[in-house]
Design a protein around this motif. Sequence first.
Motif, PDB file in Angstrom:
ATOM      1  N   VAL A 183      69.380  71.033   8.459  1.00 57.89           N
ATOM      2  CA  VAL A 183      67.923  70.923   8.496  1.00 57.89           C
ATOM      3  C   VAL A 183      67.513  69.650   7.771  1.00 57.89           C
ATOM      4  CG1 VAL A 183      67.569  73.426   8.612  1.00 57.89           C
ATOM      5  CG2 VAL A 183      67.708  72.311   6.378  1.00 57.89           C
ATOM      6  N   PRO A 184      66.293  69.157   8.003  1.00 57.59           N
ATOM      7  CA  PRO A 184      65.852  67.923   7.337  1.00 57.59           C
ATOM      8  C   PRO A 184      65.905  68.042   5.813  1.00 57.59           C
ATOM      9  CG  PRO A 184      64.359  68.512   9.125  1.00 57.59           C
ATOM     10  CD  PRO A 184      65.276  69.670   8.945  1.00 57.59           C
ATOM     11  N   ASP A 185      66.121  66.927   5.169  1.00 51.05           N
ATOM     12  CA  ASP A 185      66.126  66.907   3.706  1.00 51.05           C
ATOM     13  C   ASP A 185      64.836  67.501   3.162  1.00 51.05           C
ATOM     14  OD1 ASP A 185      68.570  65.681   3.751  1.00 51.05           O
ATOM     15  OD2 ASP A 185      67.799  63.652   3.426  1.00 51.05           O
ATOM     16  N   THR A 210      70.421  76.298  12.665  1.00 46.50           N
ATOM     17  CA  THR A 210      70.131  75.649  11.389  1.00 46.50           C
ATOM     18  C   THR A 210      71.349  75.510  10.488  1.00 46.50           C
ATOM     19  OG1 THR A 210      69.365  77.846  10.702  1.00 46.50           O
ATOM     20  CG2 THR A 210      67.679  76.223  11.248  1.00 46.50           C
ATOM     21  N   GLU A 250      63.822  78.070   6.960  1.00 50.65           N
ATOM     22  CA  GLU A 250      63.692  77.495   8.303  1.00 50.65           C
ATOM     23  C   GLU A 250      64.348  78.398   9.340  1.00 50.65           C
ATOM     24  OE1 GLU A 250      62.735  74.772  11.394  1.00 50.65           O
ATOM     25  OE2 GLU A 250      61.883  75.266   9.417  1.00 50.65           O
ATOM     26  N   ARG A 281      61.908  81.187   9.936  1.00 50.06           N
ATOM     27  CA  ARG A 281      60.749  80.694  10.688  1.00 50.06           C
ATOM     28  C   ARG A 281      61.072  80.601  12.176  1.00 50.06           C
ATOM     29  NH1 ARG A 281      57.829  75.630  12.059  1.00 50.06           N
ATOM     30  NH2 ARG A 281      59.715  74.396  11.746  1.00 50.06           N
ATOM     31  N   THR A 336      64.086  70.636   3.262  1.00 46.83           N
ATOM     32  CA  THR A 336      63.765  71.881   3.952  1.00 46.83           C
ATOM     33  C   THR A 336      64.707  72.984   3.485  1.00 46.83           C
ATOM     34  OG1 THR A 336      63.032  70.673   5.914  1.00 46.83           O
ATOM     35  CG2 THR A 336      63.573  73.007   6.210  1.00 46.83           C
ATOM     36  N   ASP A 337      64.152  74.130   3.176  1.00 47.77           N
ATOM     37  CA  ASP A 337      64.973  75.268   2.782  1.00 47.77           C
ATOM     38  C   ASP A 337      65.631  75.846   4.034  1.00 47.77           C
ATOM     39  OD1 ASP A 337      65.212  78.395   2.442  1.00 47.77           O
ATOM     40  OD2 ASP A 337      65.221  77.562   0.417  1.00 47.77           O
ATOM     41  N   GLN A 338      66.957  75.844   4.048  1.00 47.41           N
ATOM     42  CA  GLN A 338      67.701  76.240   5.239  1.00 47.41           C
ATOM     43  C   GLN A 338      67.421  77.676   5.654  1.00 47.41           C
ATOM     44  OE1 GLN A 338      72.018  75.810   4.861  1.00 47.41           O
ATOM     45  NE2 GLN A 338      72.032  74.741   6.822  1.00 47.41           N
TER      46      GLN A 338
END
Length: 244
Positions: A152-154, A147, A161, A164, A156-158
Motif C-alpha cells: 500500500v502507499p507509504d 494489499t 486499507e 476498507r 497507509t495502514d495496511q
Amino acid sequence: MTASVLRALHLDRAPDDPLILPGPWDAASARVLVEAGFPALATPSAGIAASLGHRDGETPADEMFAAVTRIVRAVPTTVPVSADIEAGYGLPAAELVERLLETGAVGCNLEDSVDGVLVDVQRQAERLAEVRAAAGDRLFVNARVDTYVRGVPDGTDQEAETVRRAKAYVAAGADCVYPIMAPPEALPRLAAAVPGPLNAVALLDGPPPRRLGELGATRITFGPGLQHRAMAALRETADELLKG
C-alpha cells in the motif's frame, strides 16, 4: 450445479470446520481431489498457468477458460467449481461473466491489482458491481484484496486499507473477500470487521486449515501450493529413477 450450492457451503461454518477448497490445475488433479471427498473445488490461476507452460499472470484468456472447462467437465455435476480468473483479462463485465459461465464454473476469484499495481478501490467496486449485475445469482464472487501482496502507499495502514477495500467489495455485491497473504494474526480482526465470509490461503509452512478457521477464515484455498507439492513429489520420483 448452481452457485447457490457453492454459496450454501459457505454458510453456518463452525470455526474449526472451514470450507476447504483444494485447487486442481488440470482434469486429472480435479478427479483425484473429488475422489478424495472434497465437495467443491477452486482452480488456481498460477497452477493452471504452470500446467500450460506460462508464467503466472501471462495465460491468455482463451487458454484459461478452456482449462477451466476441462476441469469442470472432469468432475461430477454435483461438485461446484470456482475459477480464478485473475483481474478478468480486460474483458467487459458482461462478456467476462458469460465466458465464465460457458465453462460450467459457478464461482470466480477477481483480484484488485493489474500488472502488480492495486486498482483504485472505487473503480474495483464498480467493476464488481457490474459483474454482479451481469451474473445475478449465477456466480459466487470471491473478491481478492491484494494489499498484502502488492503493498500500500507509504503512510497507509495496511490492515485498515484491507478492511476498507473488503467492505467496499461486499457492498458492491461480492459474496466473499480474499485478503490473500494476510498474516494469520490479522485474521480475527479482519473477520470481525468485514461483513461476510473471509477466504484465507493455507501455506505449506503456515497454520493448517482448521487453525485458520479458528482465527476467522470461513473458506480455505491453497493457490498453487498443491501443485508445487505434487511437482516436488514428481521430482523426487524422477531423481530416484535416475539413480536406478
